[in-house]
Design an enzyme around this catalytic site. Structure first.
Site, PDB file in Angstrom:
ATOM      1  N   LEU A   1      27.122 -21.900  37.497  1.00  9.15           N
ATOM      2  CA  LEU A   1      27.831 -21.832  38.597  1.00  9.15           C
ATOM      3  C   LEU A   1      26.966 -21.110  39.843  1.00  9.15           C
ATOM      4  CD1 LEU A   1      30.655 -21.822  39.945  1.00  9.15           C
ATOM      5  CD2 LEU A   1      31.113 -19.516  39.404  1.00  9.15           C
ATOM      6  N   ASP A   2      26.789 -21.768  40.787  1.00 13.36           N
ATOM      7  CA  ASP A   2      26.076 -21.221  42.042  1.00 13.36           C
ATOM      8  C   ASP A   2      24.695 -20.960  41.989  1.00 13.36           C
ATOM      9  OD1 ASP A   2      28.507 -21.345  43.804  1.00 13.36           O
ATOM     10  OD2 ASP A   2      28.885 -19.147  43.300  1.00 13.36           O
ATOM     11  N   GLN A   3      23.957 -21.865  41.096  1.00 11.75           N
ATOM     12  CA  GLN A   3      22.563 -21.831  40.619  1.00 11.75           C
ATOM     13  C   GLN A   3      21.796 -23.021  40.774  1.00 11.75           C
ATOM     14  OE1 GLN A   3      21.409 -18.554  39.785  1.00 11.75           O
ATOM     15  NE2 GLN A   3      23.262 -17.976  40.380  1.00 11.75           N
TER      16      GLN A   3
END
Length: 283
Positions: free
Chosen positions: A226-228
């Site tokens: 997530l969000d990486q």
């Protein structure tokens, strides 16, 4: 008449010469070229070329086939496309409309070269905003308990419309692995750049309480982490102690709109190359 060629491979002598020779032999005229090497000795080489070739729209597949020999000799990862072939995108949105409104207006003005096939939302709030544009709107409820069913519906809609790219314009739901796998490096997300700090709800309230001095936004490709995912674009704005929460939110929305539109535009124009968990962007 305009073609695009994107290449990544291990850096070694002769790559530019071989690609230029191929295009020249095909009667193409190179009108723009960008390149980057992470290290000329054992590094990775990236190149983006725009070329003019009469009739390319009718013969792009034959041109791709003939380029395979050149690509194989350098073990290239590559893709070739026609600039006239617009990508089909789907915009996913929840309850915040600023990114959606900005994208719709930019498409109407011709600033972004694509066709919007649909807008998808887990709420029905944005239907009236989208209606004047004549774009299909699909309300697909998505909760923690119905995420798999929603994913099946999403994939069905995307496949029916032959969508190439998904833009998450403040879509506040986790994208399931099955969708990420099918649209690898084709799903673009936007979020505030406070992460990994100020996670969860009301990040601007948390930022205000901590007295932050800059706020910003990050656009990236979606991965299972997530969000990486690989970052495409970022920007920041300086703020001061005089700003209230409403000011931080207003500035944050402006930065998000700008960063997302840049990232989407570069993606649509084939200006982004992904490697490992990074990107090379030729704006």
């Amino acid at each position: 008449m305009i073609g695009r060629l994107l290449i990544s491979c291990e850096d070694r002598p002769g790559i530019v010469a071989a690609v230029s020779r191929f295009l020249a032999d095909e009667g193409a005229n190179i009108i723009h070229s960008d390149q980057h090497s992470t290290d000329p000795v054992g590094g990775l080489f990236f190149m983006r070329i725009e070329f003019q070739l009469h009739g390319i729209e009718d013969h792009i597949n034959e041109l791709r086939t003939r380029f395979e020999q050149t690509a194989a000799s350098f073990h290239m990862k590559w893709r070739m496309s026609c600039a006239s072939e617009k990508k089909k995108i789907a915009i996913f949105v929840s309850k915040e409309d600023h990114c959606l409104q900005d994208l719709l207006q930019r498409f109407r003005l011709g600033e972004l070269s694509a066709d919007i096939s649909m807008v998808v939302s887990n709420h029905d709030d944005m239907r009236e905003i989208v209606k004047p544009y004549g774009i299909p709107y699909h309300h697909v409820p998505a909760t923690k308990d119905t995420r798999e069913e929603a994913a099946e519906r999403h994939l069905s809609l995307l496949e029916e419309a032959n969508v190439d790219t998904v833009v998450l314009a403040r879509y506040m739901q986790i994208i399931p692995p099955v969708m990420i796998e099918q649209y690898q490096n084709q799903i673009i997300n936007i979020h505030h750049s406070f992460l990994p700090a100020f996670v969860g709800g009301k990040p601007y309230n948390q930022a205000y309480d901590r007295g932050v001095k800059i706020i910003g936004a990050t656009a990236h490709y979606v991965t299972e982490e997530l969000d990486q995912g690989p970052i495409i674009e970022q920007d920041v704005e300086r703020v001061s102690h005089r700003y209230q929460i409403k000011d931080l939110k207003r500035i944050g929305r402006d930065v998000e709109k700008l960063v997302l539109s840049r990232a989407v535009g570069w993606h649509l124009d084939d200006k982004v190359l992904v490697y490992e968990n990074k990107t090379v962007v030729f704006p």
